[in-house]
Design a protein around this motif. Structure first.
Motif, PDB file in Angstrom:
ATOM      1  N   ALA A 113     -16.003   8.059  17.334  1.00 45.17           N
ATOM      2  CA  ALA A 113     -14.721   8.609  16.902  1.00 45.17           C
ATOM      3  C   ALA A 113     -14.341   9.840  17.726  1.00 45.17           C
ATOM      4  O   ALA A 113     -13.192   9.990  18.156  1.00 45.17           O
ATOM      5  N   LEU A 114     -15.305  10.720  17.973  1.00 48.49           N
ATOM      6  CA  LEU A 114     -15.036  11.927  18.753  1.00 48.49           C
ATOM      7  C   LEU A 114     -14.678  11.596  20.199  1.00 48.49           C
ATOM      8  O   LEU A 114     -13.816  12.238  20.796  1.00 48.49           O
ATOM      9  N   ALA A 115     -15.347  10.598  20.762  1.00 46.05           N
ATOM     10  CA  ALA A 115     -15.062  10.206  22.141  1.00 46.05           C
ATOM     11  C   ALA A 115     -13.638   9.685  22.275  1.00 46.05           C
ATOM     12  O   ALA A 115     -12.915  10.056  23.216  1.00 46.05           O
ATOM     13  N   ARG A 116     -13.225   8.840  21.349  1.00 47.24           N
ATOM     14  CA  ARG A 116     -11.846   8.307  21.387  1.00 47.24           C
ATOM     15  C   ARG A 116     -10.837   9.429  21.210  1.00 47.24           C
ATOM     16  O   ARG A 116      -9.771   9.431  21.843  1.00 47.24           O
ATOM     17  N   LEU A 117     -11.160  10.387  20.356  1.00 52.90           N
ATOM     18  CA  LEU A 117     -10.254  11.512  20.116  1.00 52.90           C
ATOM     19  C   LEU A 117     -10.106  12.363  21.369  1.00 52.90           C
ATOM     20  O   LEU A 117      -8.984  12.688  21.788  1.00 52.90           O
ATOM     21  N   ALA A 118     -11.229  12.720  22.001  1.00 54.45           N
ATOM     22  CA  ALA A 118     -11.191  13.593  23.176  1.00 54.45           C
ATOM     23  C   ALA A 118     -10.430  12.953  24.321  1.00 54.45           C
ATOM     24  O   ALA A 118      -9.554  13.576  24.943  1.00 54.45           O
TER      25      ALA A 118
END
Length: 215
Positions: A113-118
């Motif tokens: 989730a964090l990777a997609r957000l960044a």
């Protein structure tokens, strides 16, 4: 992102600029602007009504907040680190109230989730810049004098943060600040290595952080 052309440090003097938090307010003061605390959701109207001359924030907001309707000039300048809100957060009692299985599931899902957000934030910025001209927005490249000022300002900001933490009774503030600076350097290097590849960003987050967490 401003209503009138802003290309240099001299152009910023006296402008009313939307800021977020004390640190960015101090930075705007350092540049010679006048910081104003306005909610992101109200930035459009504040520009429209003349309450603000500029909005300090992600250039992607030109598109996502439709600021390009009221802001026809943007300066692509480094903002330094941005401490946004947490994507996933629990207070201690709530976290401890979960089962081991549930905690493990959340820890496992978070890097993706964090990777997609960044990566999504970077793509949003790129899209806004690519489409800016279609909306009558002129995008200016960064100013060397602002760059130099930011370099010096960041040094003083760390010192100010350590001092304030000490005044509030925090222990080990200098060590925390030093670790933060080291981690910024570490993740800048990792960022350069993985680029905008979501899978590689996820793998780095999992390897460096989430694989080391217990339940």
């Amino acid at each position: 992102m401003c209503k009138e052309p802003v290309q240099t440090l001299a152009d910023i003097q006296g402008l009313k600029i939307r800021s977020s938090g004390d640190a960015y307010g101090r930075w705007i003061n350092e540049m010679g602007g006048i910081p104003g605390s306005v909610a992101t959701s109200e930035a459009y109207e504040a520009l429209q009504r003349g309450q603000l001359d500029c909005v300090f924030g992600s250039i992607g907001w030109l598109k996502s907040l439709s600021l390009w309707d009221v802001s026809k000039h943007a300066l692509r300048q480094e903002m330094a680190g941005f401490g946004g809100g947490a994507l996933v957060a629990f207070n201690t009692a709530s976290w401890e109230g979960l089962t081991d299985e549930d905690r493990a599931m959340i820890i496992d899902a978070t890097p993706s989730a964090l990777a997609r957000l960044a990566v999504g934030y970077v793509e949003e910025d790129d899209e806004a810049v690519a489409e800016a001209a279609e909306h009558g927005v002129t995008v200016y490249e960064k100013d060397a004098k602002i760059d130099a000022l930011l370099t010096e300002y960041k040094k003083s900001e760390f010192a100010a943060a350590v001092e304030k933490a000490g005044e509030r009774g925090a222990e080990g503030a200098q060590e925390v600040a030093d670790a933060f600076v080291a981690n910024i350097a570490k993740w800048k290097k990792i960022s350069e290595e993985v680029g905008g590849d979501v899978a590689k960003v996820e793998e780095a987050l999992r390897r460096e952080i989430y694989s080391k967490l217990g339940n």
